[in-house]
Design a protein around this motif. Structure first.
Motif, PDB file in Angstrom:
ATOM      1  N   GLY A 295      15.343 -26.690   1.106  1.00 46.04           N
ATOM      2  CA  GLY A 295      15.176 -25.869  -0.076  1.00 46.04           C
ATOM      3  C   GLY A 295      14.137 -26.439  -1.019  1.00 46.04           C
ATOM      4  O   GLY A 295      13.752 -27.610  -0.928  1.00 46.04           O
TER       5      GLY A 295
ATOM      6  N   LEU B 203       9.856 -18.104   0.208  1.00 43.09           N
ATOM      7  CA  LEU B 203      11.274 -18.458   0.243  1.00 43.09           C
ATOM      8  C   LEU B 203      12.119 -17.478  -0.557  1.00 43.09           C
ATOM      9  O   LEU B 203      13.222 -17.107  -0.136  1.00 43.09           O
ATOM     10  CB  LEU B 203      11.471 -19.881  -0.283  1.00 43.09           C
ATOM     11  N   LYS B 204      11.610 -17.014  -1.703  1.00 43.64           N
ATOM     12  CA  LYS B 204      12.352 -16.046  -2.514  1.00 43.64           C
ATOM     13  C   LYS B 204      12.522 -14.725  -1.770  1.00 43.64           C
ATOM     14  O   LYS B 204      13.588 -14.105  -1.805  1.00 43.64           O
ATOM     15  CB  LYS B 204      11.638 -15.826  -3.845  1.00 43.64           C
TER      16      LYS B 204
ATOM     17  N   GLN C  32      15.098 -15.310   0.995  1.00 49.00           N
ATOM     18  CA  GLN C  32      16.448 -15.439   0.446  1.00 49.00           C
ATOM     19  C   GLN C  32      17.035 -14.074   0.095  1.00 49.00           C
ATOM     20  O   GLN C  32      18.187 -13.779   0.421  1.00 49.00           O
ATOM     21  CB  GLN C  32      16.423 -16.336  -0.799  1.00 49.00           C
ATOM     22  N   LYS C  33      16.226 -13.253  -0.550  1.00 51.14           N
ATOM     23  CA  LYS C  33      16.698 -11.918  -0.923  1.00 51.14           C
ATOM     24  C   LYS C  33      16.918 -11.052   0.307  1.00 51.14           C
ATOM     25  O   LYS C  33      17.945 -10.368   0.434  1.00 51.14           O
ATOM     26  CB  LYS C  33      15.689 -11.254  -1.854  1.00 51.14           C
TER      27      LYS C  33
ATOM     28  N   THR D 177      20.844 -14.982   1.813  1.00 51.44           N
ATOM     29  CA  THR D 177      21.356 -16.345   1.862  1.00 51.44           C
ATOM     30  C   THR D 177      20.393 -17.280   1.143  1.00 51.44           C
ATOM     31  O   THR D 177      19.175 -17.063   1.150  1.00 51.44           O
ATOM     32  CB  THR D 177      21.555 -16.825   3.308  1.00 51.44           C
ATOM     33  N   ASP D 178      20.952 -18.316   0.511  1.00 51.35           N
ATOM     34  CA  ASP D 178      20.119 -19.350  -0.092  1.00 51.35           C
ATOM     35  C   ASP D 178      19.677 -20.380   0.943  1.00 51.35           C
ATOM     36  O   ASP D 178      18.827 -21.223   0.653  1.00 51.35           O
ATOM     37  CB  ASP D 178      20.896 -20.075  -1.212  1.00 51.35           C
ATOM     38  N   LYS D 179      20.251 -20.309   2.130  1.00 49.58           N
ATOM     39  CA  LYS D 179      19.952 -21.316   3.153  1.00 49.58           C
ATOM     40  C   LYS D 179      18.708 -20.923   3.954  1.00 49.58           C
ATOM     41  O   LYS D 179      18.764 -20.623   5.146  1.00 49.58           O
ATOM     42  CB  LYS D 179      21.151 -21.509   4.071  1.00 49.58           C
ATOM     43  N   ILE D 180      17.579 -20.914   3.259  1.00 52.38           N
ATOM     44  CA  ILE D 180      16.289 -20.720   3.907  1.00 52.38           C
ATOM     45  C   ILE D 180      15.635 -22.094   3.993  1.00 52.38           C
ATOM     46  O   ILE D 180      15.116 -22.620   3.010  1.00 52.38           O
ATOM     47  CB  ILE D 180      15.384 -19.740   3.129  1.00 52.38           C
TER      48      ILE D 180
END
Length: 338
Positions: free
Chosen positions: A255, A226-227, A230-231, A235-238
């Protein structure tokens, strides 16, 4: 049986489970034989914990289907979903489907509950298209969402990374609502192929990973994955989706690797050393799944996944998927493109 999608209380869920158990014991021959083999008297099943859960491996060698539909099948070539696998895997699970409308309603209502109305989104897939994998429950789900969306930009881009990259740039500038579905390794492959800054900056861009690292790339934890996503996608919306060939419902994580089920689905954590006992909250064990949308096959499945529930609440129950039980088969989304 559409009432199952309108369950609103624990009491209604418990009652629906017990009714479903009695129905499937009477009508699904494989499940009836399994319950009888265990020496379980159906009349003594009074609560969910009393219900026998069918090992998921049974879908490999048996037709788990309501007897009413066994004799009525006219086109067995299109009436099932099949698990992903390699050419060396002779026994792949088949989930025969008596009513595709149940699956479609489950897809729609789960998506609407956790994310929003499909009609509001453009759907892109780092997946094979439906014609390449007509027996994949995952591809059927994404294809159904695309049809509901009916956006001209919808499409599959598994083999067209540059085209997908350019389309995402365009949609980002237009501030469109976009959802990118992809198996984990395909999402990573896409990011590896991008040579310039991704640069997509829109609050309405969501990535939904559907699992699928086994045997394809170096193993990593879900948190590590996930990190990276996201990078890479900015977006944080993974988000994550959890389901399998043998189910007709989906759990979603928005999340933190914490999944939620719709009200007609539930996860129980059994003792991996004793399949007939359950663990208290916070303990890691094997995942049992109740899926009431599986009305005409089996709603009570003992999987080979490991998981944990931190706290059991009807309205706010979250669980984690922590891997596979040792020696379990390689299966799942990562093999879709083998």
């Amino acid at each position: 049986m559409n009432d199952l999608f309108n369950i609103t209380t624990e009491e209604e869920f418990q009652a629906a489970c017990l009714e479903t158990f009695q129905y499937q014991y009477k009508n699904v021959e494989v499940y009836q034989k399994f319950v009888d083999f265990l020496g379980k008297n159906p009349s003594e099943v009074k609560k969910i914990e009393d219900i026998p859960f069918l090992p998921i491996e049974m879908f490999k060698n048996h037709q788990v289907l309501d007897k009413i539909f066994v004799s009525a099948q006219t086109d067995k070539s299109t009436s099932y979903f099949q698990s992903s696998g390699t050419t060396q895997m002779l026994n792949r699970s088949k989930h025969y489907i008596a009513d595709f409308n149940l699956y479609e309603e489950s897809i729609y209502k789960s998506f609407e509950k956790f994310i929003g109305k499909p009609e509001d989104y453009i759907f892109l897939g780092l997946l094979p298209n439906y014609s390449e994998n007509p027996h994949s429950s995952l591809i059927y789900m994404v294809d159904f969402l695309m049809k509901k969306s009916a956006k001209p930009e919808n499409g599959y881009f598994l083999y067209n990374h540059q085209e997908l990259f350019e389309l995402l740039q365009k949609l980002g500038k237009e501030d469109k609502k976009v959802i990118l579905f992809g198996v984990s390794f395909a999402l990573l492959d896409f990011l590896d192929s991008i040579t310039s800054d991704f640069g997509l900056r829109t609050s309405d861009f969501i990535v939904i990973e559907t699992g699928g690292m086994k045997g394809r790339k170096e193993e990593m934890t879900k948190d590590e994955l996930l990190k990276i996503l996201q990078k890479g996608f900015g977006t944080d919306k993974i988000f994550s989706e959890y389901s399998m060939t043998e189910l007709l419902s989906q759990a979603y994580s928005l999340g933190n690797n914490e999944y939620e089920c719709p009200h007609w689905m539930r996860v129980l954590i059994r003792n991996a050393e004793d399949p007939f006992s359950y663990l208290e909250d916070g303990k890691t064990g094997a995942i049992n799944i109740i899926d009431l949308a599986n009305r005409y096959s089996c709603s009570f499945i003992a999987t080979q996944d490991l998981g944990r529930i931190e706290k059991r609440e009807f309205e706010n129950e979250k669980f984690q998927v922590l891997g596979r039980i040792d020696h379990s088969d390689i299966r799942g989304c990562s093999l879709l493109v083998s």
